[in-house]
Design a protein around this motif. Sequence first.
Motif, mmCIF file in Angstrom:
data_model
loop_
_atom_site.group_PDB
_atom_site.id
_atom_site.type_symbol
_atom_site.label_atom_id
_atom_site.label_comp_id
_atom_site.label_asym_id
_atom_site.label_seq_id
_atom_site.Cartn_x
_atom_site.Cartn_y
_atom_site.Cartn_z
ATOM 1 N N ASN A 103 0.863 -1.172 0.000
ATOM 2 C CA ASN A 103 0.000 0.000 0.000
ATOM 3 C C ASN A 103 0.905 1.229 0.000
ATOM 4 N N ASP A 105 0.102 4.409 -0.148
ATOM 5 C CA ASP A 105 -0.406 5.508 0.671
ATOM 6 C C ASP A 105 -0.204 5.261 2.165
ATOM 7 N N GLN A 108 2.557 -1.005 5.087
ATOM 8 C CA GLN A 108 2.389 -1.911 6.217
ATOM 9 C C GLN A 108 3.752 -2.422 6.652
#
Length: 140
Positions: A103, A105, A108
Amino acid sequence: MSENMFIKKYTNIIPDEVCNDMITGFDSQIEIDKIVMDMDYLRNAEISIYENGPTQELFQQIKKYTLEVYNRYKSDVFTNGVGNMLAFCNRIECPKMIRYVPNKDKPQWFHNHSDCWNNPSATRQLSLVFYLNDVEEGGD
């Protein structure tokens, strides 16, 4: 005694087909028991793998490979003259499956950390990490 003698890396412990089955099991279980972690030090999705209940089959698979690696590790470490340091290692904590999803944006991760906040009460003698898939870049 070298610290590296305690860190072992074993490859291809779990067959690819079993890894794929475990990932599929995680995906089917995730909507029921998913915990989404979104903190400064940790961002992922995880499920606990219990010995009984809906994750029982997954637990048995993980237990099988955990015992294989544990016995191999004990043999490797003891062969190097360390002695019987794992004599009291006779329990398995509830395993967890953790998924990190790419991800851009909101990346993780799981930062370096310690699970032992109080040495006198600590009971964990060994930690095992199984990677169920490979990534083309990153992942370390």
